[in-house]
Enzyme design. Structure first.
Site, PDB file in Angstrom:
ATOM      1  N   CYS A   1     -18.654 -12.304 -20.044  1.00 38.95           N
ATOM      2  CA  CYS A   1     -19.969 -12.330 -20.696  1.00 38.95           C
ATOM      3  C   CYS A   1     -19.993 -13.332 -21.852  1.00 38.95           C
ATOM      4  CB  CYS A   1     -20.310 -10.934 -21.197  1.00 38.95           C
ATOM      5  SG  CYS A   1     -22.032 -10.709 -21.647  1.00 38.95           S
TER       6      CYS A   1
ATOM      7  N   GLY B   1       0.787  -1.227   0.000  1.00 37.71           N
ATOM      8  CA  GLY B   1       0.000   0.000   0.000  1.00 37.71           C
ATOM      9  C   GLY B   1       0.815   1.271   0.000  1.00 37.71           C
TER      10      GLY B   1
ATOM     11  N   CYS C   1     -27.438  -8.781 -16.648  1.00 39.31           N
ATOM     12  CA  CYS C   1     -26.884  -8.535 -17.982  1.00 39.31           C
ATOM     13  C   CYS C   1     -27.909  -8.943 -19.047  1.00 39.31           C
ATOM     14  CB  CYS C   1     -25.590  -9.319 -18.176  1.00 39.31           C
ATOM     15  SG  CYS C   1     -24.958  -9.237 -19.867  1.00 39.31           S
TER      16      CYS C   1
END
Lengths: 366, 291, 193
Positions: B271, B31, B240
């Site tokens: 997808c 970080g 979707c």
């Protein structure tokens, strides 16, 4: 009907082909050659070398041709090329006192050793379009030539320095940081600031310098001296034990002489602003020396007035046009993921706000 | 086909070593933003030069590279970066998240869970999470040093006071292993939970700002919030329209000028994979073909 | 004409630097990302007493911008010459080293190495610790990069517990033995087995 967004590859290929066609323009007009750009658009070439941090007029001219005359794009091409170059060594500092000057003027002394040399300048041209240039050029009458004067041309500031009228700037022998090899670290020392300013965008530095003249961090600058000419670049060869000249480059150097009222520890004295730029870049070097002087407020014990030109972090973080143009233009890249997130948020916040403050229109009508 | 005029993966070896050293320090201090001497790349600053430099320093000829922008492999900038590495490193490329060993991304974390051994490289525009609260690097560096993150909490709390919730939808700040507040790059906050405890190595490159930071695998990453206003990963409240997925991040597509719209997965590989497996959404063109 | 230098000085580097250092770095990256995991590396043949893994780490990370410290038995003429030829790294005292190399005993006291600065904790030393053997057993490790718990044959635990207590300051370690290497970044919580 929605068609999934496909065809990125083909779109890019076609865009590149179209770009190449537009770059060439009307093919009944003769194509520009790189030497033509190098010789006849020399100031553009110089700017690209200065901001590209690479002294190579041929490559700069090629970059200008490839960029269709967009100088920031040309600077970008040069910078990206520069990344791939191995570093063979570091030259010894160039000596501008030994410059073979083409132009050398001082605004502070009427005459001085080495003389005032006007050189090839726009300064006293009347800015009237010269329609003769629109026609094919007739051969030029030769410029009168004086015998070359090989005597050294001392710096104006050196003359002031002899009487201690200007601040001393002894060589500390400290190696300057290298902005192209180390990340910018703040606060920066003067060497690092000057390095950043030398490759900074001319327009940005010009406007900052102008702002100091208008009172945003005023520095009372006189152009002590402006000189343009060729200097020898020398490299120490360890095997030989001495330095050899590996070439020469044109530089523009500006030294400003600035008022300084003195402080508790220092008597009144003039102070310095400095500009040094690759190639013939007169406007840039003057602007650079004004901004350099404005950034020196802390070491000279002056007040920070909040002027942008005094703000080192602001100036150095925003002076590079390759960084600036990249980040500015990246907002034309797709951001629909972020935008979608914002869209959802705004819709939800609106719905909540409307539910709280307004009765629904239908309820009001009833 | 690789371009012999340039070194493998474009950068010279000394530059790669410099980036590699920065990457190892970044992994050792999760970080924390490690400054590195970012180079000018042949694509503009702000277009992924940080990610490209990190990827170039990591790639081996055996890698399979995937590049996405907004979750999609075929967005123009993703195509451009993928081609750059095909040309300069000659690496194999893929659109499949599962097949990739190195994935460079802009603005998304893939839907398909990542696995051990994969590297996810983020393109980062503004690495400093405190930058829009305090523009000065000299100040924000001090704030990280002293763990002075009060300003960030004040900002988030002001959001709640004004809007009833935290009005940050992307680049939502996180805290890493209880120490450094970190900008996860402009991913939608929907993706934030995937940052934490992820089996893959996550590397972040900010070229223009000359910073590299990292999350080793299984690092604990917490999105900043308040007890009475816990963090919520949100997305469009739809499935979707192509593959029917209810749990993926969606792009909204306007389909005519009368306000019609549809929602589709932003992750195109996810997808297409679902559609190939027979899943259908409300408007799937495939469902018509089958019918 | 006499041979310029001992041939072993000129040999033992990467034959294909770009590709070999890329593979080597991936091993280092995997090691640092997942403390305690073993990585096998090849491609370097440094002079004795350096291990192959230590040689690979040097070739991958060191260059003229990286000051290196050689501790104890690692500081030989042959090793110095090998580093000078293949890395060009300046050799320095422990306090100013970015990379220090030696056995755990030779590196003592480790408190002399740079721990980084509070505002720049990355400016700290990386220790390449040569071990007679390196196995995934021994001290217990937790923290970033570790799913539940890992084990590593550390030479001791107290120094690493103290190093973790300084986080985000601290040194980072690469342990090398033969052609095996593992890493222990400062972020790892070390506990006795």
């Amino acid at each position: 009907m929605y068609v999934a967004v496909k065809g990125g590859e083909r779109a890019i290929d076609n865009a590149h082909a179209w770009l190449a066609e537009d770059r060439r323009g009307d093919t009944t007009v003769a194509e520009l050659s790189v030497p033509q750009i190098r010789e006849q658009l020399a100031l553009a070439v110089n700017r690209v070398m200065a901001e590209g941090s690479l002294y190579d007029p041929d490559l700069a001219a090629l970059a200008i041709k490839q960029a269709r005359g967009d100088l920031i794009e040309a600077v970008f091409l040069i910078r990206a090329y520069r990344t791939t170059l191995p570093r063979f060594g570091t030259s010894i500092p160039v000596d501008t006192a030994r410059m073979r000057v083409d132009r050398r003027i001082s605004a502070t002394f009427k005459d001085l050793p080495g003389g005032q040399i006007l050189g090839p300048t726009f300064d006293y041209t009347h800015r009237l379009l010269d329609f003769k240039l629109a026609a094919e050029g007739a051969p030029l009458a030769p410029t009168p030539q004086a015998a070359p004067d090989m005597a050294p041309v001392p710096h104006v500031t050196a003359l002031l320095d002899r009487d201690e009228l200007i601040e001393a700037t002894p060589d500390t022998g400290e190696a300057p940081p290298d902005l192209t090899r180390q990340p910018l670290e703040l606060p920066a020392n003067r060497a690092l600031r000057l390095q950043a300013l030398a490759r900074a965008d001319e327009g940005f530095i010009l406007s900052l310098a102008y702002s100091t003249q208008r009172g945003y961090g005023r520095t009372h600058a006189f152009v002590g001296e402006l000189r343009i000419g060729a200097v020898a670049v020398e490299l120490e060869i360890p095997e030989l034990g001495f330095a050899i000249t590996i070439g020469e480059m044109t530089l523009t150097e500006c030294e400003t002489v600035n008022q300084f009222k003195g402080s508790r520890t220092e008597p009144p004295q003039f102070t310095r602003g400095y500009g040094l730029v690759l190639g013939q870049c007169e406007r840039k070097s003057i602007a650079m020396s004004l901004v350099d002087r404005a950034l020196r407020w802390k070491e000279l014990g002056e007040d920070f007035t909040g002027a942008p030109a005094q703000d080192e972090e602001f100036v150095l973080s925003h002076a590079d046009n390759v960084q600036a143009t990249g980040f500015l233009e990246h907002i034309k890249l797709p951001h629909y993921v972020d935008f979608q997130a914002e869209l959802e948020l705004v819709r939800r916040l609106r719905a909540e706000a409307l539910a709280q403050t307004q009765p629904s229109p239908r309820a009001a009508a009833e | 086909m690789s371009d012999d005029a340039y070194n493998f993966a474009y950068l010279d070896e000394q530059t790669k070593r410099m980036i590699r050293r920065a990457l190892l320090k970044a992994l050792a201090i999760p970080g924390y933003q490690v400054p590195f001497a970012s180079r000018e790349m042949p694509m503009p600053y702000g277009w992924g030069t940080g990610g490209v430099q990190v990827t170039a320093a990591c790639l081996t000829p055996d890698d399979v590279l995937k590049v996405i922008d907004q979750g999609a492999d075929d967005t123009t900038n993703a195509v451009s970066i993928r081609r750059f590495f095909q040309r300069t490193a000659g690496v194999a490329t893929t659109e499949s998240t599962a097949e990739a060993t190195v994935i460079q991304t802009r603005h998304r974390i893939p839907e398909t869970p990542l696995t051990e051994g994969q590297i996810l490289v983020y393109q980062v525009p503004i690495p400093e999470p405190l930058r829009f609260l305090e523009p000065r690097e000299t100040e924000t560096r001090k704030m990280h040093e002293l763990e002075e993150y009060g300003l960030m909490h004040v900002k988030l709390y002001e959001d709640i006071a004004r809007h009833g919730e935290i009005a940050t939808a992307y680049a939502y700040p996180v805290k890493v292993e209880g120490r450094y507040v970190m900008d996860p790059s402009p991913i939608p906050k929907f993706d934030n939970p995937k940052l934490s405890d992820n089996p893959a190595i996550q590397l972040f490159g900010a070229g223009r700002e000359s910073r590299i930071y990292a999350l080793p695998p299984y690092t604990q990453v917490v999105s900043l919030d308040f007890e009475d206003h816990p963090f919520r990963a949100s997305k469009a409240d739809h499935a979707c329209d192509l593959c029917g997925a209810a749990e993926s991040y969606l792009d909204e597509v306007i389909t005519d000028d009368a306000g019609s719209r549809m929602f589709v997965c932003s992750d195109t590989d996810f997808c297409t994979g679902r559609q190939a497996a027979g899943h259908r959404g409300r408007l799937s063109p495939l469902s018509k073909e089958i019918a | 004409m006499t041979a310029p230098q001992d041939a072993s000085v000129l040999s033992g580097g990467f034959v294909e630097p770009a590709v070999q250092s890329a593979h080597a770095f991936r091993a280092l990256l995997a090691a640092m990302a997942r403390p305690g995991t073993m990585q096998t590396v090849t491609g370097a043949q440094p002079p004795a007493p350096l291990s192959v893994a230590a040689g690979v780490a040097l070739l991958t990370l060191a260059d003229p911008t990286v000051p290196v410290h050689l501790a104890g038995a690692a500081d030989t003429e042959a090793v110095r010459a090998w580093i000078a030829f293949h890395c060009g790294a300046p050799l320095v005292a422990a306090e100013s080293a970015a990379i220090a190399l030696g056995t755990w005993d030779a590196l003592q006291p480790v408190s002399r190495f740079s721990m980084g600065l509070p505002d720049y904790p990355d400016r700290s030393a990386t220790l390449i610790v040569e071990l007679p053997a390196l196995t995934a057993s021994g001290a217990h490790l937790r923290g970033p990069g570790i799913r539940d718990r890992a084990e590593l044959s550390l030479p001791e635990t107290a120094a690493f517990i103290a190093n973790r207590a300084r986080f985000p300051l601290g040194f980072d370690c690469l342990f090398t033995s033969g052609s095996t290497l593992a890493a222990l970044p400062r972020s790892t919580i070390v506990e006795n087995a």
